[in-house]
Enzyme design. Sequence first.
Site, PDB file in Angstrom:
ATOM      1  N   LYS A   1       1.798 -11.145   2.504  1.00 44.20           N
ATOM      2  CA  LYS A   1       0.723 -11.789   1.847  1.00 44.20           C
ATOM      3  C   LYS A   1       0.023 -10.916   0.989  1.00 44.20           C
ATOM      4  O   LYS A   1      -1.093  -9.952   1.324  1.00 44.20           O
ATOM      5  CB  LYS A   1      -0.491 -11.981   3.037  1.00 44.20           C
ATOM      6  CG  LYS A   1      -1.473 -13.231   2.895  1.00 44.20           C
ATOM      7  CD  LYS A   1      -2.165 -13.376   1.879  1.00 44.20           C
ATOM      8  CE  LYS A   1      -3.484 -12.472   1.810  1.00 44.20           C
ATOM      9  NZ  LYS A   1      -4.086 -12.411   0.340  1.00 44.20           N
TER      10      LYS A   1
ATOM     11  N   CYS B   1      -6.114   3.299  -6.776  1.00 45.07           N
ATOM     12  CA  CYS B   1      -6.811   4.084  -5.756  1.00 45.07           C
ATOM     13  C   CYS B   1      -6.706   5.397  -5.992  1.00 45.07           C
ATOM     14  O   CYS B   1      -7.461   6.260  -5.306  1.00 45.07           O
ATOM     15  CB  CYS B   1      -6.215   3.504  -4.468  1.00 45.07           C
ATOM     16  SG  CYS B   1      -4.723   4.001  -4.423  1.00 45.07           S
TER      17      CYS B   1
HETATM   18  P1  NAD Z   1      -9.421  -6.048  -0.986  1.00 37.26           P
HETATM   19  O1  NAD Z   1      -9.648  -5.506   0.125  1.00 37.26           O
HETATM   20  O2  NAD Z   1     -10.425  -7.141  -1.435  1.00 37.26           O
HETATM   21  O3  NAD Z   1      -8.147  -7.079  -0.632  1.00 37.26           O
HETATM   22  C1  NAD Z   1      -7.000  -6.495  -0.177  1.00 37.26           C
HETATM   23  C2  NAD Z   1      -5.945  -7.570   0.565  1.00 37.26           C
HETATM   24  O4  NAD Z   1      -6.823  -8.223   1.816  1.00 37.26           O
HETATM   25  C3  NAD Z   1      -5.975  -8.988  -0.313  1.00 37.26           C
HETATM   26  O5  NAD Z   1      -4.514  -9.695   0.149  1.00 37.26           O
HETATM   27  C4  NAD Z   1      -6.867  -9.861   0.027  1.00 37.26           C
HETATM   28  O6  NAD Z   1      -6.490 -11.268   0.081  1.00 37.26           O
HETATM   29  C5  NAD Z   1      -6.939  -9.559   1.483  1.00 37.26           C
HETATM   30  N1  NAD Z   1      -8.506  -9.640   2.016  1.00 37.26           N
HETATM   31  C6  NAD Z   1      -9.680  -9.576   1.343  1.00 37.26           C
HETATM   32  N2  NAD Z   1     -10.842  -9.705   2.005  1.00 37.26           N
HETATM   33  C7  NAD Z   1     -10.333 -10.161   3.168  1.00 37.26           C
HETATM   34  C8  NAD Z   1     -11.085 -10.683   4.553  1.00 37.26           C
HETATM   35  N3  NAD Z   1     -12.481 -10.610   4.438  1.00 37.26           N
HETATM   36  N4  NAD Z   1     -10.386 -10.749   5.365  1.00 37.26           N
HETATM   37  C9  NAD Z   1      -8.735 -10.458   5.621  1.00 37.26           C
HETATM   38  N5  NAD Z   1      -8.195 -10.373   4.174  1.00 37.26           N
HETATM   39  C10 NAD Z   1      -9.032 -10.166   3.261  1.00 37.26           C
HETATM   40  O7  NAD Z   1      -8.909  -5.166  -2.125  1.00 37.26           O
HETATM   41  P2  NAD Z   1      -8.576  -5.440  -3.471  1.00 37.26           P
HETATM   42  O8  NAD Z   1      -9.701  -5.924  -4.158  1.00 37.26           O
HETATM   43  O9  NAD Z   1      -7.382  -6.424  -3.767  1.00 37.26           O
HETATM   44  O10 NAD Z   1      -7.919  -4.131  -4.057  1.00 37.26           O
HETATM   45  C11 NAD Z   1      -8.705  -3.002  -4.561  1.00 37.26           C
HETATM   46  C12 NAD Z   1      -8.964  -1.906  -3.431  1.00 37.26           C
HETATM   47  O11 NAD Z   1      -7.703  -1.529  -2.763  1.00 37.26           O
HETATM   48  C13 NAD Z   1      -9.522  -0.820  -3.972  1.00 37.26           C
HETATM   49  O12 NAD Z   1     -10.654  -0.497  -2.892  1.00 37.26           O
HETATM   50  C14 NAD Z   1      -8.541   0.327  -3.931  1.00 37.26           C
HETATM   51  O13 NAD Z   1      -9.168   1.437  -3.793  1.00 37.26           O
HETATM   52  C15 NAD Z   1      -7.749  -0.222  -2.743  1.00 37.26           C
HETATM   53  N6  NAD Z   1      -6.266   0.339  -2.956  1.00 37.26           N
HETATM   54  C16 NAD Z   1      -6.144   1.436  -1.928  1.00 37.26           C
HETATM   55  C17 NAD Z   1      -4.737   1.872  -1.948  1.00 37.26           C
HETATM   56  C18 NAD Z   1      -4.476   3.130  -1.158  1.00 37.26           C
HETATM   57  O14 NAD Z   1      -3.433   3.414  -1.149  1.00 37.26           O
HETATM   58  N7  NAD Z   1      -5.079   3.498  -0.333  1.00 37.26           N
HETATM   59  C19 NAD Z   1      -3.799   1.455  -3.049  1.00 37.26           C
HETATM   60  C20 NAD Z   1      -4.229   0.303  -3.775  1.00 37.26           C
HETATM   61  C21 NAD Z   1      -5.466  -0.037  -3.758  1.00 37.26           C
END
Ligand code: NAD
Length: 495
Positions: free
Chosen positions: A173, A281
């Site tokens: 997803k 990240c």
């Molecule tokens: P996000 O948490 O908003 O979304 C990530 C995924 O979760 C997406 O597929 C989204 O559709 C889903 N999602 C969003 N809200 C949700 C909810 N309420 N319930 C269920 N699913 C939900 O993150 P983003 O904005 O897409 O990505 C950026 C973030 O990801 C930053 O905080 C970054 O630091 C983090 N990140 C971390 C790593 C790591 O390896 N630690 C790597 C890349 C990105």
Amino acid sequence: MEKIHHWIDGKLTPGKSGRSGPVFNPATGEQIAEVDFASVEEVDHVVAVAKEAFEEWRTVPIAHRIDVLFRLRDLVDKHKNDIAQHLTRENGKVLSDSLGEVARGLENIEYAYGIGQLIKGEFTEQASTDVDVHSIKQPLGVVAGITPFNFPAMVPMWMYPTAIGCGNTFVLKPSEKDPSAPLFTMELLAKAGVPAGVVNLINGDKEAVDRLLEHPDVEAVSFVGSTPIAKSIYATASANGKRVQALGGAKNHMIVLPDADVDVAADNAISAAYGTCGERCMAISVVVAVGDVGDRLVDAIEARLDKVKVGDGIDPDSEMGPLVTKEHMEKVAGYIETGVKEGATIVRDGREDTFDGNGYFLGLTLLDNVTTDMTCYKEEIFGPVLSVVREESYEEAVELVNVSPFGNGTSIFTRDGGAARQFAHEVNCGMVGVNVPIPVPVSYFSFGGWKGSLFGDTHIYGPEGVHFYTQSKVVTTRWPDPATSQINLGFPQNR
Ligand code: NAD
């Protein structure tokens, strides 16, 4: 308007829920596509398809699975420019970054070539009288991956090559903000010979994610995204009895000691803070200037800021593109606003840069004299904003990292080997760089943070990825001699 569908059972599958979301080109602000959002019934269908495919896939010889992965690697490499175009068009990152993302993803496919060695079990002959013992690693079944917008091609590759190499089937997803690159790679998987149903992609939002987290036939969940969502994914999926690795957000510090080469440190700070518009990240968002290096370092960083060319990522001359959405751009600008209000010194204000058109551009911002009580220090900004905190001593600098609620990456810039070694030993963080600003581990180590940057006990990809996607079984064997067979109700004592 282009429609972006799901990929189920080896083919493009239009959504049936009637729900969808817009996809924008961040460089122009135009809506370029509409992506289907899956309903609970559609998630149930994709999981059923993956479950059926598992029964066959788990029996496919390892040599054949490796063949498929070799072909996949070649196809991804051959089509890297196509994938990069999708990435730049929907995420905004510049083409060179997009190609870098594909290259780092390829590493994970290459790692999975070694699956024969990686899932090899152990054998002990004559553990007891005429008794042999061996262990095997078996796949789990259907495993799910939920991925963020910032690396839409690479982060899924942290998951599915290892997952399917181990014999699982996979449901992805991806982020609804930039779904085309992962969808395009599904076609490559099919061309490489991955059987229908082994890797599937379902687009959607919270509704689809929530169903994956509670579905009884999903055995494990790999999540990468922001900390609040990671935390709730971990809680829900583990409460439903699943294996979970949920990687969250970050606030990465780069410590610069007084003996560091200031030009090297400034070059690295610029690349690590503003590359991919700060939407990594592992981006450096705080530079900790120790002792008297502060003024020299801030001057050196400032002198480089105007040289960075900001523009549409499709233009090969652009070095930094736009932010992913208008809302995110406004949020990042809000952090600059509160930083100034709360007393930071603004050395360069990216909000003052002007750009043609309606793209989500924000120039490079440098904040100095940031303190730990400021909002721009405490929260993950995820944009082109670098904060400089000044500390008197090495000990105070390390303490900053150690008390941070995040623990993804950190780095130290110094010429003092002893200080670097001590730092690597005592810092509370999952990934540490010594004169390396973004210490993303190569694919044969595993990636993961500590504290609020990872919920679960297993890092992602590499050896820990293999561990996550397999379960161990231990088989104890005896071939009894009927002549000596006897009843024995006691607990075995024969050693
Ligand atoms: P996000 O948490 O908003 O979304 C990530 C995924 O979760 C997406 O597929 C989204 O559709 C889903 N999602 C969003 N809200 C949700 C909810 N309420 N319930 C269920 N699913 C939900 O993150 P983003 O904005 O897409 O990505 C950026 C973030 O990801 C930053 O905080 C970054 O630091 C983090 N990140 C971390 C790593 C790591 O390896 N630690 C790597 C890349 C990105």
